[in-house]
Scaffold this active site. Structure first.
Site, short mmCIF file in Angstrom:
data_model
loop_
_atom_site.label_atom_id
_atom_site.label_comp_id
_atom_site.label_asym_id
_atom_site.label_seq_id
_atom_site.Cartn_x
_atom_site.Cartn_y
_atom_site.Cartn_z
N LYS A 214 0.82 -1.23 0.00
CA LYS A 214 0.00 0.00 0.00
C LYS A 214 0.85 1.26 0.00
CE LYS A 214 -4.42 -1.82 1.35
NZ LYS A 214 -5.41 -2.06 2.37
N ARG A 248 -3.68 -10.18 4.62
CA ARG A 248 -4.17 -10.16 3.23
C ARG A 248 -3.04 -9.60 2.37
NH1 ARG A 248 -6.54 -6.71 -0.37
NH2 ARG A 248 -8.21 -7.55 -1.65
N1 HH2 Z 1 -7.52 -3.61 0.90
C1 HH2 Z 1 -7.86 -3.59 -0.41
C2 HH2 Z 1 -8.98 -4.31 -0.86
N2 HH2 Z 1 -9.73 -5.03 -0.01
N3 HH2 Z 1 -10.13 -5.82 2.17
C3 HH2 Z 1 -9.83 -5.85 3.47
N4 HH2 Z 1 -10.56 -6.57 4.31
N5 HH2 Z 1 -8.76 -5.15 3.96
C4 HH2 Z 1 -7.97 -4.40 3.17
O1 HH2 Z 1 -7.02 -3.77 3.68
C5 HH2 Z 1 -8.27 -4.34 1.77
C6 HH2 Z 1 -9.40 -5.08 1.30
C7 HH2 Z 1 -7.03 -2.82 -1.38
O2 HH2 Z 1 -6.06 -3.62 -1.95
P1 HH2 Z 1 -6.18 -4.37 -3.37
O3 HH2 Z 1 -7.27 -5.38 -3.36
O4 HH2 Z 1 -4.84 -4.89 -3.70
O5 HH2 Z 1 -6.51 -3.24 -4.41
P2 HH2 Z 1 -7.84 -2.73 -5.09
O6 HH2 Z 1 -8.82 -2.33 -4.03
O7 HH2 Z 1 -7.40 -1.56 -5.92
O8 HH2 Z 1 -8.42 -3.83 -5.93
#
Ligand code: HH2
Length: 403
Positions: A214, A248
């Site tokens: 992040k 995660r």
């Molecule tokens: N962060 C993201 C997405 N979903 N869910 C939970 N529970 N906690 C988190 O910190 C979290 C999440 C963001 O990361 P990513 O899925 O890699 O990116 P994007 O939202 O752009 O798909």
């Protein structure tokens, strides 16, 4: 044993793999947007050691645009179906109850909802006996990083998650809590939440942390997304030490190594005193709470009439509260007894049941999920049956001691 532990089949902490079937996710966007590629990637992630594959069809990065239910379903459902068919444990990253329902129908077992599990979502989860991830977010993805503000970020996030946990309890839904790193939070807010993760741990639910690659890690290290693995590992090692149950992440093999080393180092701290106390070898004293005769009016019995009309039910419980040589004179070293009794009453009266066995089981799970208790034993009896059979005491016991 909690349902999460039961589902995963081995003790935590666990790695949850990120699998975004989106064109625009901040790190893996566009990499796995066709079904074949995404399924192949999911298999690799499981092979590398992920306990759960978190499939998402809508990016939540700052500034992301919303996706329609139809498009999201088209993206995630075929991938969920195929990974489930392969025998993998799948979670779906969605805030839409329709997408959650279809994914659970297809065999997903967890719903990861960055919007904190609405009542509609809790209803879906209850219907499927699925687990929900409840994440804190200030604002909404489009604007959340425009000047986030808190008086007391840790207190506010804790209070929010505690409120949602209580709500989920009413629906009988098991919840994993998540501080929502990067969701309406400045660099300092993120750091403060990670420094004080033990405050969230004290809520009694499993804790998930999502820091992988992040932007706050970029701010700290000056690295672009691809260069943030070391920062991610440092952060996750810290989170594990503070009690995180699920990480995660995008980089599975590296985190599996992290867990192996962390597990070896913390073995005696996490399980040593408890295990050795049980086997009689250790010296760590065990603090036990016992509550007898919690009386409730519950709808319980095999004949329909007993489920329509409430009758007195007697509940008792014994549980391990702490294992330490010296307990400080502070409430957070133990449990709030009034809250325990309140939870028992809420679970006992939340729905009609045929069996005392089910009641004892539901109360055991709810207590384990809500509070930091071990070796919970719950007893349930119905005075009416004792009178009818003319016996002194007839009780059903549910014990997690041998889980
Ligand atoms: N962060 C993201 C997405 N979903 N869910 C939970 N529970 N906690 C988190 O910190 C979290 C999440 C963001 O990361 P990513 O899925 O890699 O990116 P994007 O939202 O752009 O798909």
């Amino acid at each position: 044993m909690s349902r999460l532990r039961e589902l995963i089949g081995k003790p935590g902490p666990w790695v949850m793999a990120v699998l975004n079937v989106t064109p625009d996710s901040f790190s893996d966007g566009g990499h796995w947007s066709d079904v074949e590629g995404a399924v192949e990637r999911g298999r690799e992630l499981a092979e590398a050691g992920a306990a759960i594959i978190d499939v998402g069809g809508e990016s939540s990065r700052p500034g992301a645009q919303p996706v329609s239910t139809r498009d999201e379903l088209e993206r995630v459902l075929p991938v969920v179906e195929r990974l489930v068919a392969d025998g993998h444990r799948v979670s779906v990253d969605t805030c839409k109850p329709e997408v959650a329902k279809a994914s659970l129908d297809a065999g997903a077992v967890i719903v990861n909802d960055i919007t904190g599990l609405s009542d509609e979502m809790l209803e879906v989860l209850a219907q499927y006996r699925a687990i929900g991830v409840c994440m804190h977010m200030q604002g909404e993805p489009r604007t959340m990083q425009v000047d986030p503000h808190y008086e007391d970020v840790v207190g506010e996030v804790r209070d929010y998650l505690e409120g949602r946990l209580r709500r989920a309890n009413r629906f009988g839904v098991e919840v994993i809590v998540d501080p929502g790193i990067g969701f309406g939070k400045s660099l300092e807010h993120n750091l403060e939440l990670l420094r004080r993760l033990d405050t969230l741990k004290a809520l009694g639910a499993p804790v998930l942390v999502g820091v992988s690659r992040k932007s706050f890690l970029g701010r700290l290290t000056g690295r672009e997304i691809e260069g943030r693995l070391a920062g991610t590992l440092a952060c996750n090692a810290w989170a594990l030490a503070a009690g995180a149950d699920i990480l995660r992440v995008h980089d599975i093999a590296e985190h599996r190594d992290l867990l192996s080393v962390f597990g070896a180092l913390s073995e005696s701290r996490r399980t040593g005193p408890r295990e050795s106390a049980r086997s009689g070898r250790g010296l760590a004293p065990v603090l036990v709470i016992e509550i007898e005769n919690i009386e409730v009016q519950a709808h319980i019995g095999v004949p329909q009439s007993e489920r329509v009309r409430a009758q007195p039910v007697r509940i008792g419980l014994v549980a391990e509260v702490a294992r330490s040589r010296n307990v400080e004179d502070r409430l957070d070293e133990t449990v709030d007894y009034a809250a325990v009794v309140e939870l028992v009453r809420a679970v006992a009266t939340e729905r009609p049941r045929q069996l005392l066995e089910t009641l004892a089981q539901d109360i055991t799970s709810a207590l384990e999920q809500r509070f930091a208790l071990d070796n919970v034993e719950v007893r349930a009896g119905k005075p009416a049956i004792e009178r009818q059979l003319r016996v002194g005491r007839l009780e059903v016991r549910r014990s997690s001691a041998l889980d």
